[in-house]
Design a protein around this motif. Structure first.
Motif, mmCIF file in Angstrom:
data_model
loop_
_atom_site.group_PDB
_atom_site.id
_atom_site.type_symbol
_atom_site.label_atom_id
_atom_site.label_comp_id
_atom_site.label_asym_id
_atom_site.label_seq_id
_atom_site.Cartn_x
_atom_site.Cartn_y
_atom_site.Cartn_z
ATOM 1 N N THR A 138 47.661 26.214 34.556
ATOM 2 C CA THR A 138 46.585 27.059 35.138
ATOM 3 C C THR A 138 46.740 28.330 34.532
ATOM 4 O OG1 THR A 138 47.218 25.950 37.256
ATOM 5 C CG2 THR A 138 45.991 27.960 37.406
ATOM 6 N N ALA A 139 45.732 29.008 34.214
ATOM 7 C CA ALA A 139 45.676 30.435 33.584
ATOM 8 C C ALA A 139 46.542 31.431 34.516
ATOM 9 C CB ALA A 139 44.168 31.010 33.496
ATOM 10 N N ASP A 140 47.208 32.470 33.936
ATOM 11 C CA ASP A 140 47.952 33.060 34.945
ATOM 12 C C ASP A 140 47.806 34.782 34.466
ATOM 13 O OD1 ASP A 140 50.718 33.248 36.317
ATOM 14 O OD2 ASP A 140 50.854 34.585 34.750
ATOM 15 N N GLY A 165 41.416 21.184 34.625
ATOM 16 C CA GLY A 165 40.758 20.911 35.909
ATOM 17 C C GLY A 165 41.104 21.925 36.980
ATOM 18 N N THR A 166 42.268 22.872 36.552
ATOM 19 C CA THR A 166 42.539 23.979 37.363
ATOM 20 C C THR A 166 41.824 25.253 37.423
ATOM 21 O OG1 THR A 166 44.040 24.718 35.730
ATOM 22 C CG2 THR A 166 45.217 23.133 36.908
ATOM 23 N N TYR A 167 42.064 25.812 38.432
ATOM 24 C CA TYR A 167 41.265 27.311 38.599
ATOM 25 C C TYR A 167 41.908 28.197 39.241
ATOM 26 C CZ TYR A 167 41.389 26.753 44.003
ATOM 27 O OH TYR A 167 41.919 26.870 45.005
ATOM 28 N N MET A 168 41.630 29.496 38.937
ATOM 29 C CA MET A 168 41.969 30.722 39.150
ATOM 30 C C MET A 168 41.288 31.198 40.575
ATOM 31 S SD MET A 168 42.303 33.212 36.061
ATOM 32 C CE MET A 168 43.539 34.398 36.448
ATOM 33 N N PRO A 169 42.309 31.456 41.671
ATOM 34 C CA PRO A 169 41.407 32.011 42.871
ATOM 35 C C PRO A 169 40.942 33.468 42.683
ATOM 36 C CG PRO A 169 43.870 31.262 43.399
ATOM 37 C CD PRO A 169 43.561 31.252 41.776
ATOM 38 N N PHE A 170 39.788 33.690 43.271
ATOM 39 C CA PHE A 170 38.839 34.829 42.988
ATOM 40 C C PHE A 170 40.043 36.094 43.117
ATOM 41 C CE2 PHE A 170 35.419 37.622 43.957
ATOM 42 C CZ PHE A 170 35.124 37.927 42.754
ATOM 43 N N ASP A 171 40.729 36.069 43.953
ATOM 44 C CA ASP A 171 41.758 37.350 44.082
ATOM 45 C C ASP A 171 42.567 37.555 42.875
ATOM 46 O OD1 ASP A 171 41.071 37.816 46.555
ATOM 47 O OD2 ASP A 171 42.810 37.266 47.552
ATOM 48 N N GLU A 172 42.944 36.450 42.173
ATOM 49 C CA GLU A 172 43.462 36.524 40.895
ATOM 50 C C GLU A 172 42.628 37.217 39.817
ATOM 51 O OE1 GLU A 172 47.002 36.115 39.640
ATOM 52 O OE2 GLU A 172 46.852 36.850 41.725
ATOM 53 N N VAL A 173 41.469 36.300 39.892
ATOM 54 C CA VAL A 173 40.411 36.939 38.683
ATOM 55 C C VAL A 173 40.085 38.505 38.837
ATOM 56 C CG1 VAL A 173 38.036 36.665 37.869
ATOM 57 C CG2 VAL A 173 39.324 34.526 38.609
ATOM 58 N N LYS A 174 40.142 38.978 40.011
ATOM 59 C CA LYS A 174 39.889 40.132 40.439
ATOM 60 C C LYS A 174 40.823 40.994 40.088
ATOM 61 C CE LYS A 174 38.195 40.088 44.773
ATOM 62 N NZ LYS A 174 37.566 39.927 46.000
ATOM 63 N N ARG A 175 42.009 40.627 40.366
ATOM 64 C CA ARG A 175 43.214 41.379 39.823
ATOM 65 C C ARG A 175 43.400 41.365 38.265
ATOM 66 N NH1 ARG A 175 48.973 40.839 38.584
ATOM 67 N NH2 ARG A 175 49.052 38.667 39.161
ATOM 68 N N LEU A 176 42.990 40.283 37.717
ATOM 69 C CA LEU A 176 43.054 40.456 36.159
ATOM 70 C C LEU A 176 41.886 41.433 35.584
ATOM 71 C CD1 LEU A 176 43.463 39.149 33.262
ATOM 72 C CD2 LEU A 176 41.988 37.371 33.900
ATOM 73 N N HIS A 177 40.760 41.284 35.995
ATOM 74 C CA HIS A 177 39.809 42.435 35.917
ATOM 75 C C HIS A 177 40.369 43.693 36.039
ATOM 76 C CE1 HIS A 177 36.433 45.253 36.869
ATOM 77 N NE2 HIS A 177 36.089 44.689 35.681
ATOM 78 N N ARG A 178 40.622 43.862 37.408
ATOM 79 C CA ARG A 178 41.291 45.417 37.625
ATOM 80 C C ARG A 178 42.385 46.012 36.512
ATOM 81 N NH1 ARG A 178 42.051 43.796 42.872
ATOM 82 N NH2 ARG A 178 44.418 43.715 42.476
ATOM 83 N N GLU A 179 43.270 44.958 36.163
ATOM 84 C CA GLU A 179 44.281 45.545 35.263
ATOM 85 C C GLU A 179 43.793 45.628 33.773
ATOM 86 O OE1 GLU A 179 47.713 46.105 36.426
ATOM 87 O OE2 GLU A 179 46.864 45.929 38.363
ATOM 88 N N LEU A 180 42.647 45.062 33.428
ATOM 89 C CA LEU A 180 42.162 45.036 32.074
ATOM 90 C C LEU A 180 41.690 46.551 31.744
ATOM 91 C CD1 LEU A 180 40.359 41.654 31.596
ATOM 92 C CD2 LEU A 180 42.543 42.474 30.540
#
Ligand SMILES: Cc1ncc(COP(=O)(O)O)c(C=O)c1O
Length: 366
Positions: A138-140, A165-180
């Motif tokens: 899973t992407a981390d 087939g794995t996914y990132m929960p939306f909270d994680e996607v948002k965190r990734l975006h916030r930190e970029l």
């Protein structure tokens, strides 16, 4: 010294060309193609009819901005059509994004088992693809963030990812975006979004709506069953849509694709049927294959990643050969750094049952 023949730009010859899933099994009468994540239900009959109706107009150029398609998507998702752009498959849009935002020496981050088009389009622009480690296939977020440098211009994630087939929960996607950093473009490739049934998942619409550095790509090749027509779309901030509109082919989407795409999108009953079929058979396959002593990675999409043992005679390569000899085509994953795994698309009931029976035989369980 001047070269004696034309040379491609640096990076192009470093590309390992895309390896598509198998589609034939020599000498086998009936083939079950479970290698390309196509829908077993086929396209909506209404989409097929709309496609046929365009036959009388093949001499006309399409409307260049795919306006009718963008408006239909806008209605279906409550989005501003001016912030949507259509492409010849989402591959087209991924390519255009790389061309617009990557230059020689830039870096684009993707994940180790991420969709293989990302390194291909990155190298094609002279930029460097940088692979982040994954956790449990899973992407981390933290692994991706560790790789950000002053040269990073883009981050690609497939959510859910193909082939894992794995996914990132939306909270994680948002965190990734916030930190970029704000100048880094986050590309959320949601090719399988329509299949996902998880409370903590979101395809990316909310992030795109409220930020200047996120886009989401989608496709009509999967749940809508229009892979042959090549139709995808992207939702993005106005400034990115304006940039992509400058470099896309002036008629990059065909009129048959638009006609069929609108009808497919509006046939919500057909899409619901495809989603329900997938939900039932994804769970069934995960359980039945798991019972054979081979590990299946839990999937949120329309396929499963099956891990085979190292035991000679029982490897993924052996399984691929055995299944192919029976006309059952799965996807080998050497090009995804997963040589011990095969990816299997959720097929028709008949295909699923036949594939599991053959796998049981292969594993010596029947
Ligand atoms: C994650 C992902 N993104 C994009 C695509 C490309 O789809 P399209 O047919 O829209 O080009 C695929 C197709 O397999 C995919 O798996």
């Amino acid at each position: 010294m001047t070269a004696q023949r034309p040379q491609p730009r640096p990076g192009v010859l470093d590309i390992e060309a895309y390896v598509p899933g198998k589609s034939t099994a020599p000498g086998v009468a009936k083939v079950y193609k479970l290698s390309a994540n196509e829908t077993p239900l086929g396209a909506s009959p209404k989409a097929v009819e709309a496609y046929r109706n365009v036959a009388a107009h093949l001499h006309d150029y399409p409307e260049g901005s795919s306006r009718a398609m963008r408006e239909a998507i806008g209605r279906a998702y409550g989005l501003d059509p001016a912030r949507i752009i259509c492409g010849a498959g989402s591959d087209d849009l991924l390519n255009l994004l790389a061309r617009a935002y990557l230059a020689d020496g830039d870096e684009a981050i993707y994940t180790k088992h991420g969709f293989s088009v990302y390194p291909i389009v990155t190298l094609g622009c002279g930029a460097k693809p940088v692979a982040a480690a994954e956790k449990n296939f899973t992407a981390d977020t933290d692994e991706i963030l560790k790789l950000v440098t002053p040269k990073t211009r883009m981050v690609f994630i497939a959510n859910p990812n193909n082939p894992t087939g794995t996914y990132m929960p939306f909270d994680e996607v948002k965190r990734l975006h916030r930190e970029l950093p704000k100048h880094v473009l986050l590309v959320i490739d949601a090719a399988y979004a329509e299949y996902v049934r998880r409370n903590d998942y979101e395809s990316g619409i909310e992030l795109v709506a409220t930020n200047e550095n996120v886009v989401m790509t989608r496709t009509f090749s999967k749940i809508y069953g229009l892979a042959a027509l090549r139709l995808g779309w992207m939702y993005g901030p106005e400034h990115i849509v304006a940039a992509i509109n400058r470099i896309r082919g002036p008629f990059n989407v065909t009129s048959p694709a638009v006609a069929a795409g609108i009808a497919a999108l509006e046939d919500t009953a057909h899409t619901e049927k495809a989603r329900a079929h997938n939900e039932t058979w994804l769970a069934w396959l995960t359980e039945e294959v798991g019972k054979l002593g081979i590990t299946v990675t839990p999937s949120a999409a329309n396929f499963v990643l099956i891990h085979f043992p190292d035991t000679p005679g029982k490897t993924a390569k052996d399984a691929d050969a055995f299944l192919t000899s029976r006309g059952i085509l799965l996807r080998a994953l050497g090009s995804y750094h997963l040589p011990n795994a095969l990816r299997m698309t959720v097929g028709s009931e008949e295909a699923n049952r036949i594939a599991v029976k053959a796998l049981a035989e292969f594993m010596g369980k029947k």
